[in-house]
Design an enzyme around this catalytic site. Structure first.
Site: not given
Length: 406
Positions: A16, A97, A126, A178
């Site tokens: 990404d 995060r 996320d 992923s």
């Protein structure tokens, strides 16, 4: 809206964010892109990031070592709370995060950036975790989320874009799971795992350890010492936070510990299937829970389980920097004042078996609990207790009998 001249990108070097750098430069004419990569213990995934970021168009890259802060300020408070999302998930991605996003905001302010960009999809959790943290520390900052606005619709199309723009990738279309890795865990999603009917191909996907079938035929014993709910010793030796998790990952991985296959409820409303590897974390949770069984009184232990469930939701939903999470942590810290002692565990082919638990703060009294003769507990006292405890039941039954006689 003012022209965006400088963007700070949350950069991992994965699929990404690798294509987001050239995409930002294409779509925000003349903008400078600064990459920020957070080291939260993902190891070799950081190798070559600087060269890759610069090659694909970033003006500079920060690589920030946040591993110690991540464990001490995010993982350990969650461990002390006993927080587990939906009974299984040890929150490996969730609490990584906020620590990453907080540092990104600090760098964005230092660099005088106009916007912060991230590579989270519009389907995932996320995006919420990153953006709530940004709002907590830079409410005025513009946020760019390419997945919500670009024409790319799949990871296959991302690979097409990367190949067309000369972006080097460490994956192929066949290994395009992923993944998210840090010192606490590794997650796997996508491909064959999207169908819950498919058994995970553990020999193919596991990286932090082995499946229980391939674990040793002899058990491994490990002893963890805690002070006020925080793990401080491993097999009798003082051990820092980073080394503690690293060593337990190694020990747990060899014994097939901490492999979870689950379908969870995402914050955005859909269900998602993933496989998580959390070897060291699973050991720490088991040890901490065992120690609490002898150091917390009944009412506190029972109420703390309610708090743990809500705490897990807050972490999973990205609400780390909220008054409620801070208040719950204050409650948890109070409960941990007596959670000191040692726990010995036996690890065997994916199983964690309690061997012993000791504490100078133990509430367990053998003289009271014994089935042998004792002079501490008068069993006659229980009759009066039961009469009072059962009084509402007795009254209800008596009233019912009176009505039936009429």
């Amino acid at each position: 809206m003012k022209k965006i001249k400088k963007i700070v990108l949350a950069y991992s070097g994965g699929l990404d964010t690798s294509i987001i750098i050239p995409w930002l430069k294409e779509n925000y004419e003349g903008c400078e892109v600064i990459a920020v990569a957070a080291d939260v213990g993902q190891g070799k995934e950081l190798s070559g990031l600087k060269e890759k970021a610069i090659k694909t168009g970033a003006s500079k890259i920060y690589i920030e070592d946040l591993t110690k802060e991540f464990i001490e300020d995010y993982i350990y408070p969650t461990l002390k709370a006993g927080a587990v999302y939906e009974g299984k998930y040890l929150l490996g991605t969730s609490f990584a995060r906020p620590v990453i996003a907080k540092r990104i905001v600090e760098i964005a302010k230092k660099e005088g950036a106009d916007a912060i960009a991230h590579g989270c999809t519009g389907k995932g959790n996320d995006q919420v975790r990153f953006e709530l943290t940004i709002k907590a520390f830079a409410p005025e900052m513009q946020i760019i989320a390419p997945w919500r606005i670009w024409s790319i619709k799949s990871r296959e199309e991302e690979i097409d874009y990367a190949e067309a723009h000369g972006v080097p990738l460490a994956i192929t279309r066949e290994t395009n799971y992923s993944k998210d890795k840090n010192i606490w865990h590794l997650s796997h999603e996508g491909l064959d795992l999207e169908d819950p009917a498919n058994e995970p191909m553990y020999d193919k996907i596991l990286e932090m350890g082995v499946s229980p079938e391939k674990a040793p035929d002899e058990p491994t014993y490990v002893t963890i010492g805690f002070e006020k709910g925080v793990p401080v010793t491993l097999d009798g030796k003082k051990t820092g936070a980073v080394e503690m998790v690293q060593k337990l990952n190694e020990i747990g991985g060899k014994n097939g510990i901490g492999i979870i296959d689950m379908v969870e409820n995402r914050l955005v409303g859909m269900k998602s299937r993933g496989v998580y590897e959390t070897p060291g974390g699973t050991i720490l949770y088991a040890a901490h829970e065992a120690l609490e069984t002898i150091t917390l009184d009944r009412d506190t232990a029972h109420y703390k389980k309610l708090v743990a469930e809500r705490f897990a939701e807050l972490v999973y939903f990205g609400q780390w920097f909220t008054t409620l999470r801070e208040a719950l942590s204050a409650f948890v810290d109070k409960t941990q004042e007596t959670v000191t002692g040692e726990v010995k565990l036996k690890l065997y082919k994916g199983n964690i078996i309690l061997a012993s638990v000791t504490s100078p703060e133990s509430l367990y009294d053998e003289d009271i609990a014994t089935f042998s003769e004792d002079e501490v507990y008068d069993q006659k006292d229980s009759a009066g207790f039961i009469n009072l405890f059962g009084l509402p039941i007795k009254v209800k039954a008596m009233k019912k009998q009176m009505k039936e006689k009429k």
